[in-house]
Write an enzyme that holds these catalytic residues in place. Structure first.
Site, PDB file in Angstrom:
ATOM      1  CB  SER A 143      40.564  -1.749   8.796  1.00 32.55           C
ATOM      2  OG  SER A 143      41.637  -2.658   8.543  1.00 32.55           O
ATOM      3  CE1 TYR A 157      43.067   0.211  13.687  1.00 31.58           C
ATOM      4  CE2 TYR A 157      42.748  -1.829  12.465  1.00 31.58           C
ATOM      5  CZ  TYR A 157      43.008  -0.474  12.480  1.00 31.58           C
ATOM      6  OH  TYR A 157      43.187   0.207  11.302  1.00 31.58           O
TER       7      TYR A 157
END
Ligand code: NAD
Length: 257
Positions: A143, A157
């Protein structure tokens, strides 16, 4: 037909990026193994691929479990005889993932188990299969938050995606002379179920959009095209890359008004 004669396994194939990639890979000639923990959405992806004339089948698996990862690779080889492309894409973003003080240990562990250990396990069982096929391409979904910190924290995350980048880099180096390429895909914020469920007010969406030079969220389809390049032989000299597809976020200081 950029993936003709190739077999691709896609985890998280029942969702946004995974589904769009399964459909695109099949259109480009790949036989596709759709893996997801969710049987309903996974089989729906297979139905969509088949409806468009593609070849796919579903394997239900939880990528955080070693036995499931071993089985998904075994089923891919049993059905299609080989594995050429491994897209470790399954991931979660937990609604209770916050800053260090407010994130429960259980949320940390769950996020790490799926987002980071899941990629490790996919590689653990996938790499021997790619070797048997004479080489191949691994794509791990990281990401943009692996590269940038956010004041809207999701600490587990973010840490898990940073781990995916480090793991990808090392795998790329270790396996470079075996014809196995390993790259990370770093999507920006996307208009998929995962993020839109979380950004459920205009205010929350604007808090992000102001940082995006293009002024919009990305689409799953736009990640699928990037994954297609990394999966195909067109990227034959690309390994260990942090392939950023983020609408310019990581290039920006001030964005257009
Ligand atoms: P999504 O929620 O639409 O799809 C994720 C899929 O993974 C779902 O189908 C889900 O059922 C599956 N999954 C969840 N846990 C699993 C498990 N344990 N085993 C197997 N499958 C499991 O989300 P998406 O936006 O398509 O995300 C795909 C990947 O892209 C994720 O790794 C995510 O972290 C990453 N990503 C997303 C964004 C975004 O803005 N949406 C941005 C950057 C990175």
């Amino acid at each position: 037909m950029r993936l003709q004669n190739k077999v691709a396994l896609i985890t998280g194939g029942g969702g946004g990026i995974g589904r769009a990639t399964a459909e695109l890979f099949a259109r480009e000639g790949a036989r596709v193994v759709v893996v997801d923990i969710n049987q309903e959405t996974g089989t729906e992806t297979v139905r969509l691929v088949q409806e468009a004339g593609g070849d796919a089948f579903f394997v239900q698996a939880d990528v955080s479990r070693a036995a499931d990862c071993e089985r998904m690779v075994a089923e891919a080889e049993a059905r299609y005889g080989q594995l050429n492309v491994l897209f470790n894409n399954a991931g979660i973003m937990h609604s209770q993932d916050d800053d260090a003080v407010h994130t429960d240990e259980a949320i940390w562990d769950l996020t790490m188990a799926i987002n980071l250990k899941g990629v490790f396990l996919g590689c653990k069982y996938g790499i021997p299969a790619l070797r048997r096929a004479g080489g191949g391409s691994i794509i791990n979904t990281a990401s943009f938050v692996a590269l940038l910190g956010a004041a809207t924290p999701q600490i587990a995350y973010t840490a898990s995606k940073g781990g995916v980048l480090a793991l990808t880099r090392e795998l790329a180096v270790v396996h470079a002379r075996e014809g196995i390429r390993v790259n990370a895909l770093c999507p920006g914020p996307l208009r998929t179920e995962m993020l839109m469920r979380f950004l459920d007010t205009e205010e929350k969406r604007q808090r992000r959009l102001v940082h995006i030079p293009m002024g919009r969220f990305g689409e799953a389809r736009e990640m699928a095209y990037a994954a297609l390049y990394l999966a195909s032989d067109e990227s034959s000299y690309v390994t260990g890359a942090e392939f950023v597809v983020d609408g310019g976020i990581t290039a920006a200081y001030v964005t257009p008004e």
